[in-house]
Design a protein around this motif. Structure first.
Motif, PDB file in Angstrom:
ATOM      1  N   VAL A 274       3.653   5.270  -6.647  1.00  0.00           N
ATOM      2  CA  VAL A 274       3.226   4.760  -8.087  1.00  0.00           C
ATOM      3  C   VAL A 274       2.040   5.360  -8.432  1.00  0.00           C
ATOM      4  CG1 VAL A 274       2.512   2.719  -9.490  1.00  0.00           C
ATOM      5  CG2 VAL A 274       4.163   2.397  -7.654  1.00  0.00           C
ATOM      6  N   TRP A 275       1.044   5.613  -7.816  1.00  0.00           N
ATOM      7  CA  TRP A 275      -0.095   6.513  -7.942  1.00  0.00           C
ATOM      8  C   TRP A 275       0.168   7.767  -8.359  1.00  0.00           C
ATOM      9  CZ3 TRP A 275      -5.210   6.205  -8.821  1.00  0.00           C
ATOM     10  CH2 TRP A 275      -6.029   7.720  -8.346  1.00  0.00           C
TER      11      TRP A 275
ATOM     12  N   ILE B 264      -0.081  -3.920  -4.638  1.00  0.00           N
ATOM     13  CA  ILE B 264       0.234  -2.727  -5.524  1.00  0.00           C
ATOM     14  C   ILE B 264      -0.792  -2.747  -6.435  1.00  0.00           C
ATOM     15  CG2 ILE B 264       1.353  -1.370  -6.940  1.00  0.00           C
ATOM     16  CD1 ILE B 264       3.948  -2.410  -5.385  1.00  0.00           C
TER      17      ILE B 264
ATOM     18  N   VAL C 179      -0.825   1.144 -15.638  1.00  0.00           N
ATOM     19  CA  VAL C 179       0.236   0.740 -14.793  1.00  0.00           C
ATOM     20  C   VAL C 179       0.292  -0.744 -15.293  1.00  0.00           C
ATOM     21  CG1 VAL C 179       1.505   0.191 -12.591  1.00  0.00           C
ATOM     22  CG2 VAL C 179       0.029   2.205 -13.001  1.00  0.00           C
TER      23      VAL C 179
ATOM     24  N   LEU D  79      -7.376   3.036 -11.570  1.00  0.00           N
ATOM     25  CA  LEU D  79      -6.191   2.896 -12.741  1.00  0.00           C
ATOM     26  C   LEU D  79      -6.400   1.890 -13.580  1.00  0.00           C
ATOM     27  CD1 LEU D  79      -2.772   4.124 -11.237  1.00  0.00           C
ATOM     28  CD2 LEU D  79      -4.579   5.517 -12.659  1.00  0.00           C
TER      29      LEU D  79
ATOM     30  N   ALA E 296       2.200   8.084 -11.554  1.00  0.00           N
ATOM     31  CA  ALA E 296       1.372   7.387 -12.753  1.00  0.00           C
ATOM     32  C   ALA E 296       0.595   8.357 -13.152  1.00  0.00           C
ATOM     33  CB  ALA E 296       0.619   6.210 -12.494  1.00  0.00           C
TER      34      ALA E 296
ATOM     35  N   ALA F 109       2.124   1.686  -3.486  1.00  0.00           N
ATOM     36  CA  ALA F 109       1.339   2.177  -4.424  1.00  0.00           C
ATOM     37  C   ALA F 109       1.009   3.474  -4.364  1.00  0.00           C
ATOM     38  CB  ALA F 109      -0.076   1.299  -3.990  1.00  0.00           C
ATOM     39  N   ASP F 110       1.169   4.112  -3.191  1.00  0.00           N
ATOM     40  CA  ASP F 110       0.975   5.562  -2.963  1.00  0.00           C
ATOM     41  C   ASP F 110       1.927   6.199  -3.883  1.00  0.00           C
ATOM     42  OD1 ASP F 110      -1.005   5.355  -1.272  1.00  0.00           O
ATOM     43  OD2 ASP F 110       0.080   5.531   0.645  1.00  0.00           O
TER      44      ASP F 110
ATOM     45  N   SER G 209       0.698  -1.204   0.118  1.00  0.00           N
ATOM     46  CA  SER G 209      -0.233   0.081   0.056  1.00  0.00           C
ATOM     47  C   SER G 209       0.766   1.174  -0.045  1.00  0.00           C
ATOM     48  CB  SER G 209      -1.003   0.017   1.201  1.00  0.00           C
ATOM     49  OG  SER G 209      -1.812  -1.059   1.116  1.00  0.00           O
TER      50      SER G 209
ATOM     51  N   ARG H  79      -8.288   2.126  -7.276  1.00  0.00           N
ATOM     52  CA  ARG H  79      -8.367   3.963  -7.463  1.00  0.00           C
ATOM     53  C   ARG H  79      -8.554   4.244  -8.768  1.00  0.00           C
ATOM     54  NH1 ARG H  79      -2.889   5.554  -4.008  1.00  0.00           N
ATOM     55  NH2 ARG H  79      -3.541   4.524  -1.663  1.00  0.00           N
TER      56      ARG H  79
ATOM     57  N   VAL I 126      -4.856  -1.315 -14.589  1.00  0.00           N
ATOM     58  CA  VAL I 126      -3.588  -2.159 -14.394  1.00  0.00           C
ATOM     59  C   VAL I 126      -3.442  -3.636 -14.830  1.00  0.00           C
ATOM     60  CG1 VAL I 126      -2.236  -3.021 -11.942  1.00  0.00           C
ATOM     61  CG2 VAL I 126      -3.610  -1.093 -11.983  1.00  0.00           C
TER      62      VAL I 126
ATOM     63  N   LEU J 269      -4.255   0.254  -6.781  1.00  0.00           N
ATOM     64  CA  LEU J 269      -4.144   0.831  -7.811  1.00  0.00           C
ATOM     65  C   LEU J 269      -5.603   0.716  -8.811  1.00  0.00           C
ATOM     66  CD1 LEU J 269      -0.533   0.993  -9.239  1.00  0.00           C
ATOM     67  CD2 LEU J 269      -1.711   2.754  -7.594  1.00  0.00           C
TER      68      LEU J 269
END
Length: 466
Positions: free
Chosen positions: A44-45, A69, A53, A78, A48, A41-42, A38, A76, A80, A73
């Protein structure tokens, strides 16, 4: 372990023990994986920024982090894709994949690649098939992020285990820094580095990233002697001693002078640098000297050997650099009570290892053993400088600009460390502070500078660190 220690640098074994401590305290492998994934992932978010991703997952817990991850994502919003060439083999990774719940694809292209193939603990090269897959995915994505470590590097020494590994824009260290994050050649492939906290506390005897110093102005009643006197010993090539002396003038000491034996030619020094020419054996008897710098341009003759032996016998805090390192022998240190600071580059480090019997060790072990052997401090210079001090944890210096790779900059560093030593701080702290001033001056100087020009930026570096 107790409170978080964001500056510590752990080996794979120390990291495993730190995670086990958290598990013994009530965490589970799954909960730690959730926290690590997590947190990654913050990052990467953010990078991105709404773009697609691809997450490359391996069979172990690093792959499990990747499934976390991917799930976070996707939740949220995205798009993926997950590429997993090997099925998850650990229970925690299997659970993470089940919670993700998506379908694995064989290949993907897009905007951001997240490498979760292998992390800490890898000790062998990637297979040709995995290396080919990693490189194909790398070329098919505009941005690349490594989670924990780029796949294909050794976490403990920074070795690159495969030729042709991709370079990354961002590397996310999970739980703690590893040595590879700060050691060449792996460090050069990582791009920006960020730390994801999972609750790891302070680990006893861990290496640490050197903390940025903060310098203060002299006391209101200070005078040149109270601020410390540095004596730089000139030799066969006195220009190097002048460089060291000029650097020392800007390192905080109040008085700098160059001592030249009567058998040597005195250098042409700036008017504000005192040059004393005479019997070196008498000149070094000045009890106002707080630190000596010896080695830059010193020469390697029999006479130089005798001078070095005499200087070290005087038992004054001493920085030993350059030619003096090539002459240094264990018997010269036997009767000393005060430590020396040795500042070898890679070739000089090898020579010291031969002289002090520490051959066959890796660079970190060699630095630590040599610091014990000389009963002082060893600064192993390079693009990944480390500072080993007897009785202290290893300090890793943050990387500095590669423009420092020019003749004479080592003489500047020796002068700066000698100056800090003369002010009265501990030898270990003097070494680290000198390295910080050196790196900051280089940053401020910009590209393509000479050693003399580097000295001119030391006052600005001192101000920036005050």
């Amino acid at each position: 372990m107790s409170a978080p220690a964001p500056q510590q640098i752990l080996t794979a074994e120390q990291m495993k023990a730190a995670e086990q401590w958290l598990i013994d305290a009530g965490e589970t492998v799954e909960s730690l994986m959730e926290r690590a994934g997590s947190g990654a992932a913050d990052w990467v978010w953010r990078l991105a920024a709404g773009r697609s991703v691809t997450v490359l997952c391996g069979p172990g817990n690093n792959g499990g982090d990747g499934y976390v991850i991917a799930r976070v994502l996707a939740e949220r919003g995205l798009f993926v894709s997950v590429v997993a060439p090997i099925e998850p083999k650990t229970n925690a990774a299997q659970t993470a994949r089940s919670r993700w719940g998506g379908e694995v694809v064989e290949h993907a292209s897009g905007d951001v690649l997240v490498d979760c193939l292998f992390g800490t603990g890898l000790g062998r090269p990637l297979s040709d098939e995995l290396l080919g897959l990693l490189n194909n995915l790398s070329t098919g994505h505009a941005l690349r992020i490594a989670v924990d470590l780029p796949s294909g590097v050794d976490s403990d020494n920074g070795d690159v285990l495969n030729d042709g590994l991709p370079e990354y824009d961002l590397t996310l260290a999970l739980g703690a820094w590893k040595h590879a994050h700060w050691f060449m050649p792996a460090m050069a492939r990582m791009g920006e580095r960020r730390l994801v906290d999972i609750g790891v506390g302070k680990v006893h005897s861990a290496a640490r990233l050197s903390a940025r110093p903060s310098f203060r102005k002299p006391a209101p009643d200070a005078h040149k002697y109270s601020r410390g006197m540095v004596a730089v010993i000139a030799g066969a090539m006195p220009g190097a001693a002048v460089l060291a002396a000029c650097a020392a003038q800007h390192g905080g000491a109040g008085y700098v002078k160059i001592l030249v034996d009567e058998d040597c030619e005195p250098p042409a020094a700036p008017v504000d640098v005192v040059v004393e020419h005479g019997s070196l054996f008498q000149l070094v008897r000045d009890n106002r000297i707080n630190a000596i710098v010896i080695g830059p341009g010193f020469g390697r003759s029999d006479a130089a050997m005798s001078r070095l032996d005499w200087i070290l016998a005087c038992d004054v805090p001493t920085v030993v650099d350059a030619d003096a390192l090539a002459l240094l022998q264990p018997p010269m240190l036997e009767d000393r009570s005060l430590p020396i600071i040795a500042t070898p580059h890679a070739g000089e480090l090898e020579g010291m290892a031969n002289a002090f019997g520490t051959v066959g060790l890796d660079r970190v072990e060699q630095a630590i053993e040599l610091a014990e052997a000389i009963e002082g401090v060893l600064v192993a210079k390079g693009p990944d400088t480390i500072v080993a001090a007897q009785g202290s944890s290893l300090a890793v210096m943050p990387p500095s600009t590669s423009w420092l790779s020019t003749a004479g900059t080592g003489d500047v560093l020796a002068g700066l460390i000698g100056s800090r030593l003369a002010t009265g701080v501990s030898p270990r702290l003097a070494a680290e502070q000198g390295c910080w001033l050196h790196a900051e001056a280089a940053r401020l100087a910009g590209p393509v500078f000479t050693a003399g020009q580097l000295v001119e930026y030391v006052p600005d570096a001192f101000a920036a660190l005050s």
